[in-house]
Write a protein that holds these residues in place. Structure first.
Motif, short mmCIF file in Angstrom:
data_model
loop_
_atom_site.label_atom_id
_atom_site.label_comp_id
_atom_site.label_asym_id
_atom_site.label_seq_id
_atom_site.Cartn_x
_atom_site.Cartn_y
_atom_site.Cartn_z
N GLN A 90 0.85 -1.19 0.00
CA GLN A 90 0.00 0.00 0.00
C GLN A 90 0.89 1.25 0.00
O GLN A 90 1.57 1.51 1.00
CB GLN A 90 -0.92 0.00 1.22
CG GLN A 90 -1.85 -1.20 1.29
CD GLN A 90 -2.78 -1.15 2.49
OE1 GLN A 90 -3.09 -0.08 3.01
NE2 GLN A 90 -3.22 -2.31 2.95
N PRO A 91 0.91 2.00 -1.10
CA PRO A 91 1.80 3.18 -1.20
C PRO A 91 1.68 4.14 -0.03
O PRO A 91 2.67 4.76 0.36
CB PRO A 91 1.33 3.85 -2.51
CG PRO A 91 0.79 2.72 -3.33
CD PRO A 91 0.15 1.78 -2.35
N VAL A 92 0.50 4.23 0.57
CA VAL A 92 0.31 5.15 1.69
C VAL A 92 1.14 4.73 2.91
O VAL A 92 1.45 5.55 3.78
CB VAL A 92 -1.19 5.26 2.06
CG1 VAL A 92 -1.70 3.97 2.68
CG2 VAL A 92 -1.46 6.44 2.97
N HIS A 93 1.51 3.44 2.96
CA HIS A 93 2.30 2.92 4.10
C HIS A 93 3.76 2.67 3.71
O HIS A 93 4.48 1.97 4.43
CB HIS A 93 1.69 1.62 4.61
CG HIS A 93 0.37 1.80 5.29
ND1 HIS A 93 0.22 2.54 6.44
CD2 HIS A 93 -0.87 1.33 4.97
CE1 HIS A 93 -1.06 2.52 6.80
NE2 HIS A 93 -1.73 1.80 5.93
N ALA A 94 4.21 3.23 2.58
CA ALA A 94 5.57 2.98 2.10
C ALA A 94 6.63 3.40 3.13
O ALA A 94 7.63 2.70 3.34
CB ALA A 94 5.82 3.71 0.78
N SER A 95 6.39 4.52 3.79
CA SER A 95 7.36 5.01 4.78
C SER A 95 7.47 4.04 5.95
O SER A 95 8.56 3.86 6.53
CB SER A 95 6.98 6.40 5.28
OG SER A 95 5.69 6.38 5.88
N SER A 96 6.35 3.39 6.32
CA SER A 96 6.38 2.42 7.42
C SER A 96 7.20 1.19 7.04
O SER A 96 7.92 0.62 7.87
CB SER A 96 4.95 1.99 7.80
OG SER A 96 4.21 3.10 8.27
N ALA A 97 7.09 0.77 5.77
CA ALA A 97 7.88 -0.38 5.29
C ALA A 97 9.37 -0.07 5.39
O ALA A 97 10.16 -0.90 5.88
CB ALA A 97 7.50 -0.71 3.85
N PHE A 98 9.74 1.13 4.96
CA PHE A 98 11.16 1.49 4.95
C PHE A 98 11.69 1.66 6.38
O PHE A 98 12.79 1.21 6.69
CB PHE A 98 11.36 2.79 4.17
CG PHE A 98 12.81 3.10 3.89
CD1 PHE A 98 13.46 2.49 2.83
CD2 PHE A 98 13.51 3.97 4.70
CE1 PHE A 98 14.81 2.76 2.57
CE2 PHE A 98 14.84 4.25 4.46
CZ PHE A 98 15.50 3.64 3.39
N SER A 99 10.90 2.28 7.25
CA SER A 99 11.38 2.50 8.63
C SER A 99 11.49 1.19 9.40
O SER A 99 12.40 1.02 10.22
CB SER A 99 10.44 3.47 9.37
OG SER A 99 9.14 2.92 9.50
N LEU A 100 10.58 0.23 9.13
CA LEU A 100 10.67 -1.07 9.80
C LEU A 100 11.91 -1.81 9.32
O LEU A 100 12.61 -2.46 10.13
CB LEU A 100 9.42 -1.90 9.52
CG LEU A 100 9.31 -3.24 10.26
CD1 LEU A 100 9.38 -3.04 11.77
CD2 LEU A 100 8.03 -3.97 9.88
#
Length: 529
Positions: A90-100
């Motif tokens: 989900q593009p809206v959660h891309a930052s969460s993927a990277f930070s995790l």
């Protein structure tokens, strides 16, 4: 004793999986989670993985999935993969993927593997653009996963999504030892994103094997970059190569219908419509909307309305397409009637958006409905709190200009929160031509030249206006300016379909293989008159 323990664990595994199959609500999941906690299994990675996957895939509840994940003391690679995959999807959660992923690297245990890197790379362009891809690339090289085909393909895709790094993507692609159809398609898609259709088509022709996504990438790329006849040509080639593995799907149909709508080849559109029914393709909202849009742009409004009426679950895109279809062909009343029908719709999730109001303002422009158009603009901004975009301002200026209300049009331009572009000044100029207002026309053309000084068409317009005003010195100055700047005029373009082949013509173009025959025929027609 060990065998007894294994048997008990196996029984619990089966019990947990059986319960998950029957779950359909977050409360059911919480009950299962409590049950596992009472058994002392709350920190068991196997069960935590099953709960997290259920949350992300079945419930689409990433918040609670992350809650479960954060309460684990030692989550393993599979759990990190599950969470990062869910975020990256989900593009809206891309930052969460990277930070995790970043947290995982900092912890040092467990280590990322070849299954995690592709999902992290998918999120990079949305977070840190090329910088994020380069950072992950460095980590991949350090950890020794750079030779895995799935990782190499993900790197090509990630770099290609940043326009400035298309060269890096191609270098990686050329260095790949094991290129598969996915990596070829990723590179083709990268070229189409940056508008380099020449390299995309060349690469496509070089593919040893092609699948449906590969065909879709080149058809969509041509269509999205305005090369509609090329998109149709590729679609027809795909049709000739139909086999069990190569058959147009929903994506192909939507892309082809979009190109057909822009070229007006109605007969081919009808053929594709028949193909959809004959092959039992799912008539989802995307295909239905594409059909409405195609029929509308081709002028077959009755067929567009028929498809629209057969759609029992109309989404906003379908309503917008139908409103726009009538507006494009000057049927203002029908366009407004569809909008009013939408507003009476019982589905409370249907609310007009910016696209809806562009179509409505166009409808009002064609119908000369100035006050109604101004009312819609006010409804959009005041009631629905939609911030006007350049297209809305362009429509409103066009509406007022065609009605000869130039002072009001200029007031709209002055009150704009964004810089006026060619569409806005061009709309004002069109009104000036209708009413012979050379004063406003001169002002509008000068603004257009400021925006695009190398567009010779604008300079020619200004020279013509000065000529009509008798300002011959100014005419000479403009012509000298055009010569000094080597300004160009964008040629007009048209399409015609003959014997299932689309022919494209530009103004003063003599590159067509049958140019001599065409000009001979034109001379014979002229001689008759």
């Amino acid at each position: 004793m060990v065998s007894v323990t294994n048997q008990l664990n196996q029984t619990l595994n089966q019990q947990v999986l059986a319960i998950l199959e029957r779950c359909n609500h977050i409360n059911h999941l919480k009950q299962l989670q409590s049950f596992l906690t009472t058994l002392g299994q709350s920190q068991t990675n196997f069960y935590a993985f099953k709960l997290v996957r259920f949350c992300t895939l079945k419930l689409s509840n990433l918040t609670y999935a992350r809650f479960i994940f954060d309460h684990l003391t030692t989550p393993n690679t599979y759990l990190y993969t599950a969470m990062i995959t869910a975020y990256a999807s989900q593009p809206v959660h891309a930052s969460s993927a990277f930070s995790l992923y970043r947290d995982m690297v900092r912890r040092g245990q467990p280590q990322p593997n070849q299954f995690i890197y592709p999902h992290v790379l998918k999120s990079c362009p949305d977070v840190l653009e090329s910088r994020g891809t380069k950072m992950v690339h460095t980590q991949i090289v350090k950890s020794g996963f750079e030779q895995y085909p799935v990782v190499e393909t993900a790197l090509v895709n990630s770099y290609s999504r940043s326009g400035n790094d298309i060269g890096i993507a191609r270098k990686l692609f050329d260095e790949m030892s094991d290129r598969n159809v996915v990596s070829w398609t990723a590179m083709i898609s990268g070229y189409t994103r940056v508008g380099d259709i020449k390299n995309a088509a060349s690469l496509f022709e070089s593919m040893p094997d092609r699948d449906v996504p590969a065909w879709n990438s080149v058809i969509a790329g041509c269509s999205q970059n305005g090369l509609f006849s090329d998109a149709i040509s590729f679609f027809r080639r795909m049709g000739m190569e139909v086999s069990d593995n190569i058959r147009p799907n929903q994506v192909t149909v939507v892309c082809a219908l979009s190109a057909i709508g822009h070229t007006g080849i109605l007969q081919l559109g009808k053929v594709i419509h028949g193909y959809v029914y004959r092959n039992g393709l799912d008539l989802d909202s995307f295909i239905l909307n594409a059909l409405i849009d195609m029929y509308g742009k081709c002028g077959s409004l009755k067929e567009a309305r028929r498809v629209f009426d057969r759609n029992s679950k109309k989404r906003l895109t379908s309503w917008n397409s139908m409103i726009n279809s009538f507006a494009l062909h000057g049927q203002s009343e029908n366009s407004i009637c569809v909008f009013e029908e939408m507003m009476r719709c019982q589905d409370h999730n249907i609310r007009p958006d910016g696209v809806t109001f562009i179509s409505l303002l166009n409808a009002c422009t064609h119908g000369g409905l100035v006050e109604l158009g101004r009312g819609y603009f006010k409804l959009m901004t005041k009631t629905y709190r939609i911030e006007p975009q350049i297209e809305h301002y362009g429509c409103l200026v066009d509406l007022l200009g065609r009605a000869g209300r130039f002072e009001e049009a200029l007031e709209v331009v002055k009150g704009m929160k964004i810089e006026p572009d060619e569409v806005v000044w061009g709309s004002l100029l069109n009104g000036c031509k209708i009413y012979g207002r050379r004063d406003f026309a001169e002002f509008a053309v000068k603004k257009l030249i400021e925006i695009d000084p190398n567009n010779g068409g604008y300079g020619i317009m200004l020279a013509n206006i000065y000529g009509e005003l008798g300002k011959w010195d100014e005419v000479r100055k403009v012509r000298k300016m055009l010569k000094d700047r080597n300004a160009y005029k964008t040629p007009g373009c048209s399409w015609i379909e003959v014997d299932k082949q689309v022919h494209q013509f530009h103004s003063l173009d003599k590159t067509h293989p049958r140019t001599e025959e065409i000009y001979d025929a034109l001379e014979r027609i002229v001689a008759l008159h």
